[in-house]
Design a protein around this motif. Structure first.
Motif, PDB file in Angstrom:
ATOM      1  N   ARG A  88     -18.202   1.494   7.463  1.00  0.00           N
ATOM      2  CA  ARG A  88     -17.992   0.649   6.279  1.00  0.00           C
ATOM      3  C   ARG A  88     -17.569  -0.750   6.696  1.00  0.00           C
ATOM      4  NH1 ARG A  88     -15.339   5.092   5.098  1.00  0.00           N
ATOM      5  NH2 ARG A  88     -16.422   6.484   3.658  1.00  0.00           N
ATOM      6  N   GLY A  89     -18.107  -1.712   5.977  1.00  0.00           N
ATOM      7  CA  GLY A  89     -17.712  -3.099   6.222  1.00  0.00           C
ATOM      8  C   GLY A  89     -17.468  -3.795   4.893  1.00  0.00           C
ATOM      9  N   VAL A  90     -16.571  -4.775   4.945  1.00  0.00           N
ATOM     10  CA  VAL A  90     -16.232  -5.503   3.723  1.00  0.00           C
ATOM     11  C   VAL A  90     -16.271  -6.997   3.991  1.00  0.00           C
ATOM     12  CG1 VAL A  90     -14.283  -6.106   2.251  1.00  0.00           C
ATOM     13  CG2 VAL A  90     -14.826  -3.726   2.627  1.00  0.00           C
ATOM     14  N   GLY A  91     -16.853  -7.736   3.072  1.00  0.00           N
ATOM     15  CA  GLY A  91     -16.772  -9.190   3.110  1.00  0.00           C
ATOM     16  C   GLY A  91     -16.199  -9.651   1.788  1.00  0.00           C
ATOM     17  N   TRP A  92     -15.236 -10.553   1.837  1.00  0.00           N
ATOM     18  CA  TRP A  92     -14.551 -10.962   0.599  1.00  0.00           C
ATOM     19  C   TRP A  92     -14.252 -12.443   0.738  1.00  0.00           C
ATOM     20  CZ3 TRP A  92      -9.068  -9.005  -1.167  1.00  0.00           C
ATOM     21  CH2 TRP A  92      -8.976  -9.073  -2.569  1.00  0.00           C
ATOM     22  N   VAL A  93     -14.879 -13.243  -0.091  1.00  0.00           N
ATOM     23  CA  VAL A  93     -14.850 -14.693   0.093  1.00  0.00           C
ATOM     24  C   VAL A  93     -14.585 -15.382  -1.249  1.00  0.00           C
ATOM     25  CG1 VAL A  93     -16.296 -16.693   0.641  1.00  0.00           C
ATOM     26  CG2 VAL A  93     -16.405 -14.666   2.083  1.00  0.00           C
ATOM     27  N   GLU A  94     -13.768 -16.411  -1.238  1.00  0.00           N
ATOM     28  CA  GLU A  94     -13.503 -17.172  -2.465  1.00  0.00           C
ATOM     29  C   GLU A  94     -14.635 -18.170  -2.678  1.00  0.00           C
ATOM     30  OE1 GLU A  94     -10.733 -16.535  -4.453  1.00  0.00           O
ATOM     31  OE2 GLU A  94     -11.578 -17.883  -5.939  1.00  0.00           O
ATOM     32  N   GLY A  95     -15.651 -17.751  -3.388  1.00  0.00           N
ATOM     33  CA  GLY A  95     -16.756 -18.645  -3.712  1.00  0.00           C
ATOM     34  C   GLY A  95     -16.309 -19.667  -4.743  1.00  0.00           C
TER      35      GLY A  95
ATOM     36  N   LEU B  40       0.814  -1.201   0.000  1.00  0.00           N
ATOM     37  CA  LEU B  40       0.000   0.000   0.000  1.00  0.00           C
ATOM     38  C   LEU B  40       0.852   1.258   0.000  1.00  0.00           C
ATOM     39  CD1 LEU B  40      -3.007  -0.489   2.367  1.00  0.00           C
ATOM     40  CD2 LEU B  40      -3.016   0.258  -0.001  1.00  0.00           C
ATOM     41  N   ASP B  41       2.006   1.192   0.722  1.00  0.00           N
ATOM     42  CA  ASP B  41       2.806   2.413   0.845  1.00  0.00           C
ATOM     43  C   ASP B  41       3.385   2.852  -0.505  1.00  0.00           C
ATOM     44  OD1 ASP B  41       4.614   0.380   0.653  1.00  0.00           O
ATOM     45  OD2 ASP B  41       5.097   0.374   2.787  1.00  0.00           O
ATOM     46  N   GLU B  42       3.484   1.918  -1.452  1.00  0.00           N
ATOM     47  CA  GLU B  42       3.969   2.296  -2.779  1.00  0.00           C
ATOM     48  C   GLU B  42       2.991   3.233  -3.474  1.00  0.00           C
ATOM     49  OE1 GLU B  42       5.305  -0.974  -5.297  1.00  0.00           O
ATOM     50  OE2 GLU B  42       5.471  -2.180  -3.483  1.00  0.00           O
ATOM     51  N   LEU B  43       1.760   3.227  -3.049  1.00  0.00           N
ATOM     52  CA  LEU B  43       0.756   4.076  -3.679  1.00  0.00           C
ATOM     53  C   LEU B  43       0.700   5.460  -3.050  1.00  0.00           C
ATOM     54  CD1 LEU B  43      -2.249   1.652  -4.195  1.00  0.00           C
ATOM     55  CD2 LEU B  43      -0.844   2.690  -5.946  1.00  0.00           C
TER      56      LEU B  43
ATOM     57  N   ARG C 186      -1.822  -7.130  -3.095  1.00  0.00           N
ATOM     58  CA  ARG C 186      -1.177  -8.201  -2.327  1.00  0.00           C
ATOM     59  C   ARG C 186      -1.441  -8.055  -0.842  1.00  0.00           C
ATOM     60  NH1 ARG C 186       4.241  -8.015  -4.549  1.00  0.00           N
ATOM     61  NH2 ARG C 186       4.806  -7.131  -2.556  1.00  0.00           N
ATOM     62  N   SER C 187      -1.575  -6.808  -0.397  1.00  0.00           N
ATOM     63  CA  SER C 187      -1.762  -6.608   1.035  1.00  0.00           C
ATOM     64  C   SER C 187      -3.229  -6.600   1.451  1.00  0.00           C
ATOM     65  CB  SER C 187      -1.087  -5.309   1.446  1.00  0.00           C
ATOM     66  OG  SER C 187      -1.370  -4.313   0.495  1.00  0.00           O
ATOM     67  N   GLY C 188      -4.133  -6.769   0.523  1.00  0.00           N
ATOM     68  CA  GLY C 188      -5.540  -6.827   0.904  1.00  0.00           C
ATOM     69  C   GLY C 188      -6.420  -6.108  -0.093  1.00  0.00           C
ATOM     70  N   LEU C 189      -7.571  -5.665   0.394  1.00  0.00           N
ATOM     71  CA  LEU C 189      -8.542  -5.019  -0.485  1.00  0.00           C
ATOM     72  C   LEU C 189      -8.508  -3.519  -0.242  1.00  0.00           C
ATOM     73  CD1 LEU C 189     -11.069  -5.940  -2.388  1.00  0.00           C
ATOM     74  CD2 LEU C 189     -12.360  -4.942  -0.513  1.00  0.00           C
ATOM     75  N   LEU C 190      -8.381  -2.771  -1.319  1.00  0.00           N
ATOM     76  CA  LEU C 190      -8.375  -1.321  -1.205  1.00  0.00           C
ATOM     77  C   LEU C 190      -9.689  -0.780  -1.762  1.00  0.00           C
ATOM     78  CD1 LEU C 190      -6.937   1.377  -0.637  1.00  0.00           C
ATOM     79  CD2 LEU C 190      -5.936   1.208  -2.933  1.00  0.00           C
ATOM     80  N   TRP C 191     -10.432  -0.103  -0.903  1.00  0.00           N
ATOM     81  CA  TRP C 191     -11.716   0.493  -1.295  1.00  0.00           C
ATOM     82  C   TRP C 191     -11.472   1.968  -1.559  1.00  0.00           C
ATOM     83  CZ3 TRP C 191     -16.867  -0.512   1.846  1.00  0.00           C
ATOM     84  CH2 TRP C 191     -17.897   0.299   1.336  1.00  0.00           C
ATOM     85  N   LEU C 192     -11.515   2.349  -2.809  1.00  0.00           N
ATOM     86  CA  LEU C 192     -11.288   3.744  -3.175  1.00  0.00           C
ATOM     87  C   LEU C 192     -12.624   4.433  -3.379  1.00  0.00           C
ATOM     88  CD1 LEU C 192      -8.448   3.455  -5.847  1.00  0.00           C
ATOM     89  CD2 LEU C 192      -8.229   4.295  -3.499  1.00  0.00           C
ATOM     90  N   GLU C 193     -12.716   5.655  -2.861  1.00  0.00           N
ATOM     91  CA  GLU C 193     -13.959   6.405  -3.003  1.00  0.00           C
ATOM     92  C   GLU C 193     -13.643   7.749  -3.638  1.00  0.00           C
ATOM     93  OE1 GLU C 193     -16.300   6.355   0.501  1.00  0.00           O
ATOM     94  OE2 GLU C 193     -17.731   7.851  -0.230  1.00  0.00           O
TER      95      GLU C 193
ATOM     96  N   GLY D 279     -12.393  -5.799  10.357  1.00  0.00           N
ATOM     97  CA  GLY D 279     -13.019  -7.033   9.888  1.00  0.00           C
ATOM     98  C   GLY D 279     -11.987  -8.113   9.693  1.00  0.00           C
ATOM     99  N   ALA D 280     -12.473  -9.272   9.239  1.00  0.00           N
ATOM    100  CA  ALA D 280     -11.612 -10.440   9.147  1.00  0.00           C
ATOM    101  C   ALA D 280     -10.584 -10.313   8.036  1.00  0.00           C
ATOM    102  CB  ALA D 280     -12.472 -11.681   8.927  1.00  0.00           C
ATOM    103  N   ILE D 281     -10.979  -9.688   6.931  1.00  0.00           N
ATOM    104  CA  ILE D 281     -10.103  -9.629   5.768  1.00  0.00           C
ATOM    105  C   ILE D 281      -9.335  -8.302   5.817  1.00  0.00           C
ATOM    106  CG2 ILE D 281     -11.728  -8.501   4.145  1.00  0.00           C
ATOM    107  CD1 ILE D 281     -10.043 -11.680   3.084  1.00  0.00           C
ATOM    108  N   PRO D 282      -8.050  -8.290   5.447  1.00  0.00           N
ATOM    109  CA  PRO D 282      -7.336  -7.004   5.436  1.00  0.00           C
ATOM    110  C   PRO D 282      -7.927  -6.079   4.375  1.00  0.00           C
ATOM    111  CG  PRO D 282      -5.965  -8.754   4.518  1.00  0.00           C
ATOM    112  CD  PRO D 282      -7.194  -9.416   5.048  1.00  0.00           C
ATOM    113  N   ALA D 283      -8.485  -4.949   4.817  1.00  0.00           N
ATOM    114  CA  ALA D 283      -9.142  -4.037   3.880  1.00  0.00           C
ATOM    115  C   ALA D 283      -8.888  -2.605   4.321  1.00  0.00           C
ATOM    116  CB  ALA D 283     -10.640  -4.321   3.820  1.00  0.00           C
ATOM    117  N   PHE D 284      -8.792  -1.708   3.332  1.00  0.00           N
ATOM    118  CA  PHE D 284      -8.454  -0.321   3.597  1.00  0.00           C
ATOM    119  C   PHE D 284      -9.339   0.580   2.755  1.00  0.00           C
ATOM    120  CE2 PHE D 284      -4.941  -3.241   3.607  1.00  0.00           C
ATOM    121  CZ  PHE D 284      -4.427  -3.104   4.888  1.00  0.00           C
ATOM    122  N   HIS D 285      -9.606   1.755   3.313  1.00  0.00           N
ATOM    123  CA  HIS D 285     -10.430   2.706   2.587  1.00  0.00           C
ATOM    124  C   HIS D 285      -9.638   3.986   2.365  1.00  0.00           C
ATOM    125  CE1 HIS D 285     -13.374   6.012   2.198  1.00  0.00           C
ATOM    126  NE2 HIS D 285     -14.057   5.130   1.512  1.00  0.00           N
TER     127      HIS D 285
END
Lengths: 515, 174
Positions: free
Chosen positions: A447-454, A3-6, A67-74, A15-21
């Motif tokens: 904000r909440g995020v759920g991300w699952v490998e269906g 993330l820091d590269e950005l 690689r470090s998780g989910l990035l939620w951009l707004e 939450g359970a999954i690494p996620a950032f806003h």
């Protein structure tokens, strides 16, 4: 990428999954995404929202897989002119999502090359946007007509075959426009959106407690994945921690769903190459599994079994033993069937090099899930971001390079066996304790995020809360969004009779796409 | 080929009814085939239309053709065209975008025709209800003879629904 590269100011989403806003502005959006793309980030979802109730305008949202998780951009957009720089040239999968966001929220991509409507047919007129807050969900309009300009292929001997929305079988509705010369497919254009039934607007009339049933019905064959993603998002915003036993059982349920769907599709893949032996054998095994699900968890497809705060059913020792017994038999039979498929010259002749999606194309277009893994795309959330109960299980990611029907068949077999191994590990070491805890109330504006490998690919639930524990905005994202455009490419150069086979090898969701 | 034949032999016939093992299923199947024999000349053709379901009901309709249920051996088969069909099996709340297609499909089925709505959504609109995008229950759009609840209904319930539709038509009720 890190993330820091950005060089972005991000806030962690609990939450359970690494996620950032992070909030971005229009000027930096494209540069940021190009940098992300060059570091192999992928577009998970794109959607719009109306923030007028909070005194703002509209917003564009992007979920980016890093690689470090989910990035939620707004990206906040002004109320009077909600436009943003389009990103479909960076992430091709964004094209349809941008068009859907336009149809539903009325936010527009500046440089879009494709300005045709997407989810809107005739149910509401142009200029009306159902996901705006001022829109009354009960509004009914006179059918506004439904002109849709398909792209034409011209040339000597070229003709069109229009198919659907009602197909010649038990299939969900969608329209396919084939351009063919003789039997050879020159072009396929899909038109979806027939199943748009206002799912996202419906969520906005619900509380966090109520939403899980609807989440479980975004796409019925992925009910476990959606219910888990929903539960994960709600648990994140309310600070609830589901008990370990519940998490282990969620893993069991998700793998059972994967096994059931792969069994069914492997059967149909046999059927589609006139090996009806395969259909009957695999559907016998699938039915065994469904009956087991019913007996052990109370529902053949495991609907409403995962709830926010845990799971609705526990597993007794006797039920665990039964589960393992049946799965062992399914595994043995599937091993036999795999060798029969592999040695069946007629089936292999139809499978190999049919519907090929080469790795470069898959990577460029963002193919995901098991289909991506069959085209050399090494993504699997259970491996990339192993949350409980996958931590420590060392999930083995299936992979293949050829990207044809045979590769997808092979990956499905591999995944099926791996899922059976995972269920065995999980069930034989079920943590003791309770299976469900009460869920706290959420603060408005969280904000909440759920991300699952269906079984089909990664399922995302992005949630924003309103007052009184209500849902302000909820965007469920189905992996089919990414994969549908690849079907158009996979069929090129193949013959018309191979279309059902290629289609089934991907088995994409219409309902999860049409929301 | 040896292994394929061996698998067929060792699997045997799993189709129910084995009368003792699943009594309710056996009854349904016997009555079904009896009625079909008399009234549909040993065959009933079904056209399925998904009018907006979540695809859960489709899974169970597929399962009706699995070897445990094997609907086809009763003379009931799914056909590709509504013009070949006696009965329309409709799933889902009817999405506004499928409304026209459903009506046209219904019109294309020759008279006398039957309609069975499958699943909670088909019966009542279910969790999706009625909205700008959903017309709700199937009977809001076309006449329905039998509605089979369940989310999704089991293959057995779907077969019972088909039976009920045929029985109704036999006694001349609407």
């Amino acid at each position: 990428m890190r993330l820091d590269e950005l060089s972005l100011e991000v806030r962690a989403i609990p939450g359970a999954i690494p996620a950032f806003h992070a909030t971005v502005d229009a000027g930096s959006l494209r540069g940021l995404l190009e940098a992300a793309r060059s570091r192999k980030a992928r577009l998970v979802a794109l959607w719009g929202s109306d923030a007028t109730l909070r005194g703002a305008g509209y917003a564009l949202h992007l979920a980016i897989g890093l690689r470090s998780g989910l990035l939620w951009l707004e990206l906040p957009l002004p109320r009077d002119n909600p436009r943003y720089p389009g990103i479909a040239d960076i992430f091709p999968a964004a094209n349809r999502m941008q068009r859907a966001a336009r149809d539903l929220v009325g936010i527009e991509a500046d440089d879009a090359t494709d300005r045709r409507k997407w989810l809107r047919h005739g149910a509401w007129p142009d200029g009306v946007f159902p996901l705006r807050k001022a829109f009354d969900a009960g509004s009914v309009f006179v059918d506004s007509g439904d002109h849709y300009p398909f792209q034409k292929v011209e040339g000597e001997g070229v003709h069109e075959i229009p198919v659907g929305p009602v197909h010649a079988g038990t299939i969900e509705p969608g329209h396919f426009r084939f351009s063919v010369v003789g039997e050879k497919l020159l072009r396929l254009e899909e038109r979806l959106g027939y199943k748009h039934k206002g799912t996202e607007k419906r969520f906005e009339s619900m509380t966090l407690e109520q939403g899980f049933r609807l989440a479980g019905r975004v796409s019925g064959d992925s009910t476990v994945a959606y219910a888990w993603a929903y539960a994960m998002a709600v648990e994140g915003v309310t600070g609830t921690e589901a008990p370990d036993r519940a998490l282990a059982l969620r893993g069991v349920l998700l793998e059972l769903e994967r096994i059931a769907n792969h069994l069914g599709d492997l059967g149909y893949l046999g059927n589609d190459v006139a090996l009806s032996f395969g259909f009957f054998q695999f559907w016998r095994l699938k039915e065994d599994l469904l009956r087991l699900n019913q007996q052990v968890f109370g529902h053949r497809y495991l609907m409403d079994t995962i709830v926010p705060g845990g799971v609705a059913r526990d597993l007794s020792n006797a039920e665990s033993r039964l589960l393992l017994q049946v799965l062992e038999r399914i595994r043995d039979d599937t091993q036999t069937l795999r060798s029969i498929y592999e040695e069946h010259a007629g089936a292999q002749d139809r499978f190999i090099l049919t519907g090929q999606i080469v790795p470069e194309l898959a990577a460029r277009m963002g193919l995901n899930g098991f289909a991506g893994r069959a085209s050399g795309i090494a993504h699997d959330l259970r491996v990339d971001h192993p949350i409980a109960p996958y931590r420590g299980l060392d999930v083995r990611m299936a992979s293949h390079q050829r990207g044809d029907v045979a590769a997808r068949v092979s990956v499905r077999f591999d995944e099926l066996f791996e899922s059976i191994r995972l269920v065995r590990s999980l069930v034989s070491a079920l943590p003791p304790g309770e299976t469900r805890v009460p869920v706290a109330r959420a603060q408005a504006g969280s904000r909440g995020v759920g991300w699952v490998e269906g079984w089909r690919g990664d399922v995302l639930i992005a949630l924003e809360t309103a007052e009184d524990n209500r849902i302000e905005r909820l965007h469920p994202h189905d992996p089919s969004w990414q994969n549908w455009p690849l079907l158009e490419r996979a069929v090129l150069g193949n013959i018309v009779p191979d279309f059902p086979l290629i289609n089934k090898s991907l088995n994409l969701s219409y309902s999860g796409h049409d929301l | 080929m040896y292994q394929l034949l061996k698998q067929i032999v060792t699997t045997g016939i799993v189709t129910e009814p084995a009368p003792e093992s699943d009594e309710s299923l056996r009854q349904v199947e016997q009555r079904l085939s009896d009625i079909i024999l008399r009234h549909f000349g040993r065959s009933l053709s079904i056209r399925h239309v998904d009018a907006g379901s979540c695809n859960g009901c489709e899974l169970e309709i597929h399962a009706c053709n699995s070897p445990y249920y094997n609907l086809e051996r009763l003379g009931i088969r799914f056909v590709a065209s509504p013009r070949h069909a006696d009965l329309l099996l409709v799933t889902g709340p009817v999405s506004r975008h499928m409304e026209t297609a459903l009506k046209r499909t219904y019109d294309a089925v020759p008279d006398p025709k039957l309609v069975v709505a499958i699943g909670d959504c088909g019966c009542t609109g279910g969790i999706f209800g009625e909205s700008y995008a959903s017309r709700g229950r199937v009977s809001n759009v076309i006449p329905v003879d039998v509605a089979v609840p369940g989310c999704p209904p089991t293959p057995l319930a779907i077969m019972q629904g088909i039976l009920t539709a045929i029985s109704k038509s036999r006694s001349g009720q609407p």
